[in-house]
Scaffold this active site. Structure first.
Site, PDB file in Angstrom:
ATOM      1  N   LEU A  22       6.093 -29.401  -0.115  1.00  0.00           N
ATOM      2  CA  LEU A  22       7.426 -29.995  -0.188  1.00  0.00           C
ATOM      3  C   LEU A  22       7.575 -31.136   0.806  1.00  0.00           C
ATOM      4  CD1 LEU A  22       9.709 -26.821  -0.373  1.00  0.00           C
ATOM      5  CD2 LEU A  22       8.993 -28.270  -2.269  1.00  0.00           C
ATOM      6  N   GLU A  23       7.984 -32.299   0.308  1.00  0.00           N
ATOM      7  CA  GLU A  23       8.385 -33.411   1.180  1.00  0.00           C
ATOM      8  C   GLU A  23       9.824 -33.728   0.812  1.00  0.00           C
ATOM      9  OE1 GLU A  23       9.808 -36.509   2.162  1.00  0.00           O
ATOM     10  OE2 GLU A  23       8.312 -37.714   1.127  1.00  0.00           O
TER      11      GLU A  23
END
Length: 614
Positions: free
Chosen positions: A319-320
């Site tokens: 996840l970014e």
């Protein structure tokens, strides 16, 4: 004395000369053959007519993804009943680009299936084949960088300079890194053994996962699409990319380019699949048992939903989720030296940059001067489209483009209104009605002085062309302010003493820090990219990101199989002859190998030997 035969000597010389020529010739042929195999393969991808200098289309009033529902002339000639469509448009000009059929649940499943079939062959390719694809893509990108930049500009409203920096340069850097270093990090890795396993050899093999997915944001349609695709391909996977609805028009062209490259290199273009759909249909991708890894780039709200949905099959997720990146400006910093970097950090891509500078944390003695310097430059920035010049397609009088949509510009105005309400000194801060492009999604570049570090403005990711200045008195206070949000993606520290900057950098709660610079940790593709806290988890850059797309399999083999192999001593073999003896044997072994001091080790060895003799 015997006569010397000069003819024999000359014959030997001729023989060795011919042998030398033959050897060199064979080497040249082999070298030429290998160079041909490693050479970039040329291929062609026609430029879309929509980027031409004289392109004009229907201007959509108040454009949105569903404008085709309001304006009948935007609908395709034939529509499928019960199906959804997506309107693509240029946010800088409101030009209609296309109305595209959104993928259904069934079509997404079919695309995943095609990727599975293609990957069964691709996973057996060697690194030379994969490098050749990367080389071909890199050559094509360098040769066609202007076309690529214009495509990105047309679909996002950004400027050519922003496209050159954020799209082309970074993607070339990633391709180059994979070509030169990717194999090194995916080759079987030899690991050290402890004393008890001296007769073994231990390895880690990085095997392809199968089919991986990438769900990416709209702010960099070329780089955000190509980066996860090329990493997945190099690791031996197939990939299904779900692009943002905002940039389907450009994403189809960019992904189609990779598919054309694969075809030209003799590989199945089905290795790369593009999914175009609204968020509610994306669960067909996220919850598929055939997807073995998901990379998500986007908002925290959507990222949390993706992570929860992925638990159905325990699919790993990177996840970014964006951030609230600070630039900590230490006392006595030369403001003139770094003002250009701060301008780029704040206003690049109209502030729609996940590692953009959202907070300028500056000492109170320099706050007012920095505020004055920022506004002097911001006041001169020119807004518009990068593709309005009828001669060569370049607009020479544009510094900042549009935001991705009118809704984004409207939301930004609503948040900046909080600064007006608080009585802060605000320059700009409004939606901009462009004299030529009245339906464009423009927002005036903004500077806000003396913001409260606890305010919503300072806590919420703006993702907009807004410079927020925050005062501090001590270094400890500056660090506390920098760490005082729920985010922790990137940061930067500026000051005349690099050692002091490094000390501050080590105290920052984030994934990446640049000292006396902005965002350079992303240009070096050997570094991991990712965040901390609410900015997400996992990394999609560097060796860490590449290996995350593999299954690291540990394999242990006998080093001297002909001489030594594992055997089970009778004292610990089933059925156990004596519980006491087996305990003495194992505890003695532990003490002998790991004990602290020779006396303990000798005593343990005696106990071990006695246990064997029982």
């Amino acid at each position: 004395m015997a006569d010397y035969d000069y003819d024999d000597e000359e014959g030997v010389d001729v023989f060795y000369m011919i042998l030398g020529f033959v050897t060199v010739g064979v080497w040249l042929v082999i070298h030429r053959y290998r160079s041909i195999l490693n050479r970039a393969v040329p291929f062609h991808q026609p430029a879309p007519p929509e980027i031409g200098p004289r392109f004009e289309a229907h201007r959509i009033p108040n454009p949105s993804l569903e404008s085709h529902l309001v304006h009948e002339d935007l609908r395709p000639a034939f529509t499928l009943p019960g199906r959804k469509y997506i309107t693509s448009y240029d946010p800088a000009t409101s030009y209609h680009l296309a109305t595209i059929l959104a993928d259904s649940h069934e079509e997404i499943s079919q695309k995943i299936g095609r990727a599975v079939e293609a990957q069964r062959v691709w996973k057996r390719t060697d690194f030379r084949d994969r490098r050749r694809v990367m080389k071909s893509l890199k050559k094509w990108l360098v040769d066609n960088q202007e076309v690529c930049a214009k495509v990105a500009c047309r679909d996002t409203g950004k400027t050519m300079l922003d496209a050159a920096l954020g799209e082309v340069l970074t993607t070339c850097s990633k391709l180059d890194w994979l070509i030169n270093h990717g194999e090194r990090y995916l080759r079987p890795d030899s690991r050290h053994n402890n004393f008890l396993m001296f007769y073994k050899s231990s390895y880690v093999f990085y095997e392809p996962l199968g089919v991986v997915a990438a769900i990416v944001s709209w702010n960099y349609p070329l780089h955000n699409a190509w980066s996860p695709i090329i990493a997945a391909l190099f690791a031996g996977n197939a990939v299904v990319l779900k692009c943002s609805e905002q940039v389907i028009w450009s994403s189809r062209w960019f992904v189609g380019t990779i598919q054309e490259c694969l075809r030209a290199c003799g590989h199945d273009p089905g290795l790369v699949q593009l999914v175009c759909c609204y968020p509610e249909e994306a669960e067909a991708l996220i919850k598929s048992e055939l997807i073995k890894h998901i990379t998500f780039i986007g908002s925290e709200t959507v990222g949390r939903k993706v992570a929860m949905a992925a638990t159905v099959h325990l699919t790993p997720v990177t996840l970014e989720l964006g951030g609230k990146d600070p630039a900590v400006i230490l006392p006595h910093t030369n403001l003139e030296q770094y003002i250009s970097l701060w301008m780029r950090g704040v206003y690049q891509n109209a502030g729609q940059n996940c590692i953009g500078i959202e907070r300028l944390i500056v000492h109170s003695s320099q706050h007012d001067r920095l505020h004055e310097m920022m506004w002097e430059r911001v006041d001169k920035l020119r807004l518009g489209t990068a593709l309005a010049n009828p001669n060569d397609g370049f607009s020479p009088e544009v510094d900042m483009g549009a935001m991705i949509s009118g809704q984004r510009a409207e939301d930004t105005a609503g948040v900046v209104q909080l600064a007006f309400d608080a009585g802060l000194d605000v320059k700009g801060g409004e939606q901009h009605l462009h004299p030529l492009w009245e339906n464009g999604s423009y927002f005036l570049p903004t500077v806000i002085a003396n913001a409260d570090p606890e305010s919503e403005l300072a806590q919420r990711e703006l993702f907009a062309p807004v410079a927020l200045l925050i005062k501090y008195e001590t270094i400890e206070e500056a660090i506390a302010i920098a760490n005082g949000t729920r985010y922790g993606l990137g940061a930067s520290v500026f000051g005349p003493d690099q050692e002091k900057c490094l000390k501050v950098a080590k105290e920052l709660e984030c994934g990446m820090v640049a000292i006396n610079d902005f965002g350079v940790f992303y240009l070096n593709q050997d570094l991991p990219f990712g965040g901390f806290k609410a900015s997400g988890y996992g990394r999609f850059g560097g060796p860490e990101g590449l290996r995350a797309l593999t299954n690291p399999k540990a394999i242990v083999v006998d080093r001297f199989a002909w001489l030594v192999q594992t055997s089970i001593p009778r004292v610990v073999d089933y059925p156990i002859p004596s519980v006491r003896a087996s305990w003495d044997f194992i505890s003695g072994l532990v003490g002998f190998v790991y004990g602290d001091g020779w006396r303990l080790r000798i005593d343990s060895l005696k106990r071990l030997i006695q246990a064997v003799r029982r």
